[in-house]
Design an enzyme around this catalytic site. Structure first.
Site, PDB file in Angstrom:
ATOM      1  CG  HIS A  61      14.993  37.389  48.322  1.00 16.15           C
ATOM      2  ND1 HIS A  61      15.293  38.060  49.498  1.00 16.15           N
ATOM      3  CD2 HIS A  61      13.976  36.516  48.631  1.00 16.15           C
ATOM      4  CE1 HIS A  61      14.512  37.618  50.466  1.00 16.15           C
ATOM      5  NE2 HIS A  61      13.707  36.690  49.962  1.00 16.15           N
ATOM      6  CG  HIS A  63      10.754  34.989  48.307  1.00 16.14           C
ATOM      7  ND1 HIS A  63      11.576  34.165  49.053  1.00 16.14           N
ATOM      8  CD2 HIS A  63      10.391  34.257  47.209  1.00 16.14           C
ATOM      9  CE1 HIS A  63      11.708  33.002  48.427  1.00 16.14           C
ATOM     10  NE2 HIS A  63      11.004  33.041  47.321  1.00 16.14           N
ATOM     11  CG  ASP A  65       9.034  37.985  52.955  1.00 12.07           C
ATOM     12  OD1 ASP A  65       9.429  37.750  51.805  1.00 12.07           O
ATOM     13  OD2 ASP A  65       9.510  37.425  53.959  1.00 12.07           O
ATOM     14  CG  HIS A 141      16.313  32.450  50.188  1.00 12.48           C
ATOM     15  ND1 HIS A 141      15.900  31.669  51.242  1.00 12.48           N
ATOM     16  CD2 HIS A 141      15.222  33.193  49.831  1.00 12.48           C
ATOM     17  CE1 HIS A 141      14.635  31.929  51.526  1.00 12.48           C
ATOM     18  NE2 HIS A 141      14.203  32.845  50.676  1.00 12.48           N
ATOM     19  CG  ASP A 210      14.722  35.879  53.329  1.00 14.96           C
ATOM     20  OD1 ASP A 210      13.685  35.338  52.918  1.00 14.96           O
ATOM     21  OD2 ASP A 210      14.715  36.788  54.179  1.00 14.96           O
TER      22      ASP A 210
END
Length: 307
Positions: A61, A63, A65, A141, A210
Site C-alpha cells: 500500500h 503509506h 513507511d 487496512h 498492515d
C-alpha cells in the site's frame, strides 16, 4: 529453492536498530522486493544483497513507511548502470504515486513498467518463469492494501520407463520435462503427462502486513512454508488500538498462522514503542509454537522437501 531476507521489521518510523519493513526474495537469478520504506537501501547493504538485479518491486500500500525509500532505491539502481526495465506492482493509483515520488529522481537509465491491481486478487506473471507464481490479495487496512503469496510449483519426477514404453526418443526428454509439447516430423505428438509423474509439493511463501485478520489471509497463506506477518503490538491491552488503526497484535497473527496450518511464522512490522518483541513470544507460542520474533536481516533458503 527460494532465498528470503526480511530486510527490515519496523513499522511507522525507522529506528537506529530497526529499519522499516521490506522483504527481498530471490529465485533462479531474479530478485523481488516487497515494500521499500525509508532505510531499505541501508538494510539491503547490510544484508550483503545487491539492488542491481531487482526485477520487480511490489507495494502492499502507499503509506510512507512502505514506499518512501523508492526514489533513493531507483537512483541507486540507476547509478549501478542498470538498463533493463523495472516492473513495479501495487494498488490502484500506482503510476501516479510512483511518478510523484520520481520528482526527485526524474532521470533514470532504465524504463519503469506498471502492473496496477484493481480487484480483490490478482496474479503477476513472470516471463519465462511459469512455475513461479505471485498472487496479490486484498486485506483490511485503512487504505487499500494487499498481501502477497509466492508459490514455486514442482513438476513430477521424469519416468524413464514411461518414456521408453511410449517410444519417445531421448532427445525429446528434456523439452518434455520442461513442459513442452513435441510434434515430430512423422506426425507423432508427445505431451509432458506421458513422461511425468504426479506434481510434487512446491514451496509457498506468504507476506502480510498492515491489516486486521481476514479470511483472505488464511486462504492464501494456507500450508505456507513461511508466513511473514505483522505483529505490531505485543501488549494484550493494545488490542483495541490495533482494531482502531487496522493493525494486528502478535496473538492475532499467531491465530492466523494456526488456522492456515503454516510451517513457520516470522513476526514483523513492530510498533516503535515495542522495544523488545521477544518479550511477548512465550504467549504467542502458546497459540502457534513455530512463531519467531524476527529481527532485521533474518534470512532463510526455502528448499523442496527432499533436498
Amino acid at each position: 529453492m527460494i532465498d528470503v531476507c526480511l530486510l527490515g521489521t519496523g513499522g511507522m518510523m525507522p529506528l537506529p536498530n530497526r529499519y522499516l519493513t521490506a522483504l527481498m526474495v530471490r529465485y533462479n537469478g531474479k530478485s523481488f522486493l516487497i515494500d521499500c520504506g525509508e532505510g531499505t537501501q541501508i538494510a539491503l547493504k547490510k544484508s550483503g544483497w545487491s539492488p542491481k538485479p531487482i526485477d520487480m518491486i511490489c507495494f502492499t500500500h502507499y503509506h510512507a513507511d512502505h514506499i518512501s525509500g523508492l526514489p533513493g532505491m531507483l537512483l541507486t539502481m540507476g547509478n549501478a548502470e542498470r538498463t533493463e526495465p523495472l516492473l513495479v506492482v501495487g494498488p490502484k493509483g500506482l503510476e501516479r504515486v510512483v511518478k510523484a515520488l520520481r520528482t526527485i529522481a526524474p532521470e533514470l537509465p532504465f524504463p519503469i513498467e506498471y502492473h496496477e491491481i484493481n480487484s480483490d486478487s490478482d496474479q503477476i506473471i513472470i516471463p519465462d518463469m511459469p512455475e513461479f507464481k505471485i498472487n496479490a490479495f486484498k486485506v483490511n487496512h485503512n487504505i487499500t492494501c494487499y498481501g502477497y503469496s509466492m508459490q514455486l510449483d514442482r513438476i513430477g519426477k521424469f519416468n524413464v520407463e514411461a518414456a521408453k514404453a511410449n517410444n519417445i526418443e531421448q532427445k525429446y526428454w528434456n523439452p518434455l520435462q520442461k513442459g513442452e509439447i513435441i510434434h515430430t516430423e512423422d506426425g507423432r505428438i508427445f505431451t509432458p503427462d506421458m513422461v511425468l509423474g504426479e506434481a510434487r509439493k512446491g514451496i509457498h511463501l506468504t507476506y502480510v502486513t498492515d491489516t486486521r485478520p481476514t479470511d483472505s489471509i488464511i486462504k492464501y497463506a494456507e500450508n505456507s512454508d513461511l508466513f511473514i506477518c505483522e505483529g505490531m503490538y505485543g501488549e494484550p491491552e493494545k488490542l483495541q488500538k490495533a482494531k482502531e488503526n487496522k493493525h494486528m497484535t502478535m496473538y492475532e497473527a499467531a491465530e492466523l498462522a494456526k488456522k492456515a496450518n503454516v510451517k513457520e511464522m516470522w513476526l514483523t512490522h513492530y510498533s516503535p514503542s515495542l522495544v523488545n518483541p521477544k518479550e511477548y513470544l512465550p504467549k504467542v507460542k502458546d497459540i502457534f509454537s513455530k512463531s519467531i520474533a524476527a529481527k532485521d536481516g533474518r534470512n532463510i533458503t526455502l528448499k523442496f522437501e527432499d533436498e
